[in-house]
Design a protein around this motif. Structure first.
Motif, PDB file in Angstrom:
ATOM      1  N   UNK A 103      47.846   3.139  10.013  1.00 10.06           N
ATOM      2  CA  UNK A 103      48.978   2.962  10.927  1.00 10.06           C
ATOM      3  C   UNK A 103      48.759   3.767  12.199  1.00 10.06           C
ATOM      4  N   UNK A 104      48.223   4.956  12.039  1.00 11.09           N
ATOM      5  CA  UNK A 104      48.002   5.830  13.192  1.00 11.09           C
ATOM      6  C   UNK A 104      47.011   5.219  14.176  1.00 11.09           C
ATOM      7  N   UNK A 105      46.000   4.518  13.657  1.00 10.94           N
ATOM      8  CA  UNK A 105      44.938   3.991  14.514  1.00 10.94           C
ATOM      9  C   UNK A 105      45.090   2.508  14.841  1.00 10.94           C
ATOM     10  N   UNK A 106      46.150   1.877  14.348  1.00 16.74           N
ATOM     11  CA  UNK A 106      46.369   0.461  14.677  1.00 16.74           C
ATOM     12  C   UNK A 106      46.627   0.316  16.174  1.00 16.74           C
ATOM     13  N   UNK A 107      46.062  -0.729  16.777  1.00 20.81           N
ATOM     14  CA  UNK A 107      46.137  -0.894  18.224  1.00 20.81           C
ATOM     15  C   UNK A 107      47.195  -1.897  18.651  1.00 20.81           C
ATOM     16  N   UNK A 108      47.788  -2.611  17.699  1.00 27.83           N
ATOM     17  CA  UNK A 108      48.811  -3.594  18.043  1.00 27.83           C
ATOM     18  C   UNK A 108      50.077  -3.336  17.234  1.00 27.83           C
ATOM     19  N   UNK A 109      51.173  -3.879  17.721  1.00 29.73           N
ATOM     20  CA  UNK A 109      52.438  -3.746  16.986  1.00 29.73           C
ATOM     21  C   UNK A 109      52.355  -4.438  15.630  1.00 29.73           C
ATOM     22  N   UNK A 110      51.672  -5.579  15.602  1.00 31.20           N
ATOM     23  CA  UNK A 110      51.524  -6.306  14.332  1.00 31.20           C
ATOM     24  C   UNK A 110      50.736  -5.469  13.325  1.00 31.20           C
ATOM     25  N   UNK A 111      49.694  -4.803  13.800  1.00 33.47           N
ATOM     26  CA  UNK A 111      48.898  -3.955  12.920  1.00 33.47           C
ATOM     27  C   UNK A 111      49.700  -2.772  12.398  1.00 33.47           C
ATOM     28  N   UNK A 112      50.455  -2.137  13.281  1.00 29.76           N
ATOM     29  CA  UNK A 112      51.284  -1.005  12.840  1.00 29.76           C
ATOM     30  C   UNK A 112      52.346  -1.458  11.844  1.00 29.76           C
ATOM     31  N   UNK A 113      52.910  -2.631  12.101  1.00 29.14           N
ATOM     32  CA  UNK A 113      53.923  -3.149  11.183  1.00 29.14           C
ATOM     33  C   UNK A 113      53.322  -3.479   9.816  1.00 29.14           C
ATOM     34  N   UNK A 114      52.100  -4.032   9.820  1.00 27.48           N
ATOM     35  CA  UNK A 114      51.416  -4.355   8.574  1.00 27.48           C
ATOM     36  C   UNK A 114      51.228  -3.110   7.716  1.00 27.48           C
ATOM     37  N   UNK A 115      50.759  -2.021   8.327  1.00 29.01           N
ATOM     38  CA  UNK A 115      50.481  -0.812   7.557  1.00 29.01           C
ATOM     39  C   UNK A 115      51.752  -0.062   7.191  1.00 29.01           C
ATOM     40  N   UNK A 116      52.807  -0.268   7.951  1.00 31.47           N
ATOM     41  CA  UNK A 116      54.084   0.323   7.543  1.00 31.47           C
ATOM     42  C   UNK A 116      54.638  -0.418   6.326  1.00 31.47           C
ATOM     43  N   UNK A 117      54.415  -1.732   6.262  1.00 34.88           N
ATOM     44  CA  UNK A 117      54.792  -2.480   5.060  1.00 34.88           C
ATOM     45  C   UNK A 117      53.938  -2.043   3.863  1.00 34.88           C
ATOM     46  N   UNK A 118      52.653  -1.754   4.113  1.00 37.23           N
ATOM     47  CA  UNK A 118      51.795  -1.253   3.037  1.00 37.23           C
ATOM     48  C   UNK A 118      52.315   0.084   2.526  1.00 37.23           C
ATOM     49  N   UNK A 119      52.801   0.918   3.431  1.00 36.93           N
ATOM     50  CA  UNK A 119      53.400   2.204   3.055  1.00 36.93           C
ATOM     51  C   UNK A 119      54.623   1.982   2.164  1.00 36.93           C
TER      52      UNK A 119
END
Length: 337
Positions: A103-119
């Protein structure tokens, strides 16, 4: 025999500490979807456990290691019989762990959202499946005279184990919200309290259903009526303490109450198991502590090592938590995890 019982109690204590310490980590992860309204608030919530989650997770590893070394027959039977569920627990822990970094290194909003869902998902799976394992195990499962366990689908997935899994998730969420109230400032703190005002009555109903199912589907109250009744009452009493802390806005009381409720579930299960470690549908095949234990020499060495290392670990945990006492504000840009 004395040392084998001691290590049975130590393993129970390690699992109880794990649920207390890691329970709020799981609850914090779940609250990113139930509590936060935007990504900044989710990052703030994630940051509350950033310095601690990996250390808290080691209590489970320590419990498993202690079981392997002190009561190896228990370890072999439990982990082989519930291999798939333990794998799902591991998948959840991995998802939760890698989500911090990705999540920290994701470069797009979609990527950050994906890893927050994984969390979020990685915070639900471990408490649910761990509680399913424990509640299935204490009902009795098919085993042979060698201690090999081969539970069928409905030995694992049944009313008590599913209710236990849901109860574990709900208790963890409540515990996590109480921890958030200790660690954040601003509207998130108030929202966490308001959400727990809703969740606690649901929790009390779930605890009643859980107690009834334990009474009907295990031999706890047949073999150990007084102690099982007292421990069940303590689970409810500590939950009431947590609810009282929510109503009166006493954050420390709330956190202690919810954490002790989680820990007392382990006490109830280990009290009901004793002097067994695995309960077979055929009582003659149940594994007793004395039969599962390692040699007296091994247990003696382990006890000496534990007496040296445990105080060091406790001091480290106290020191590490004392470093992070400042409340986190999602409106500031200093939030880290």
């Amino acid at each position: 025999m004395t040392l084998s019982i001691l290590w049975f109690l130590i393993i129970g204590l390690l699992f109880a500490i794990f649920l207390f310490m890691e329970g709020f980590d799981f609850g914090v992860g779940m609250s990113t979807r139930f509590l936060a309204k935007n990504d900044a608030e989710r990052v703030a919530i994630m940051s509350t456990i950033g310095p601690h989650w990996d250390a808290n997770e080691t209590w489970l590893v320590t419990a498993g290691g202690a079981m392997f070394a002190s009561l190896p027959l228990w370890y072999a039977s439990l982990f082989s019989g519930y291999y798939i569920l333990f794998l799902l627990v591991l998948v959840g822990l991995i998802l939760r762990g890698v989500s911090f970094e990705f999540h920290k290194h994701a470069e797009t909003n979609a990527g950050r959202n994906l890893w927050m869902w994984a969390f979020f998902v990685g915070s639900i799976l471990p408490p649910f499946f761990l509680c399913m394992i424990l509640l299935s195990m204490v009902q009795g499962i098919p085993m042979n005279a060698n201690g090999d366990a081969f539970p069928k689908f409905f030995d694992v997935v049944n009313l008590l184990s599913v209710v236990g899994g849901v109860a574990g998730v709900l208790l963890s969420l409540v515990h996590g919200l109480n921890f958030i109230r200790l660690r954040v400032a601003g509207p998130l703190r108030d929202r966490a309290r308001n959400l727990n005002k809703i969740l606690y009555p649901i929790l009390f109903l779930g605890e009643v259903v859980f107690a009834v199912l334990v009474f009907l589907q295990t031999d706890f109250f047949t073999k150990r009526f007084a102690s099982s009744l007292i421990i069940t009452a303590l689970i409810v009493l500590f939950s009431l303490l947590g609810y009282y802390g929510v109503l009166k806005n006493r954050e420390g009381w709330s956190f202690a109450g919810s954490g002790l409720s989680l820990s007392m579930v382990i006490v109830l299960l280990f009290n009901g198991l004793f002097p067994r470690v695995m309960i077979a549908t055929n009582p003659a095949h149940s594994i007793l502590i004395k039969n599962a234990a390692n040699s007296q020499y091994t247990l003696t060495i382990m006890t000496i090592v534990a007496c040296i290392l445990v105080p060091i670990v406790v001091i480290y945990f106290i020191w590490s938590y004392s470093l992070f006492t400042k409340r986190i504000n999602p409106r500031e840009n200093t939030v880290k995890y």
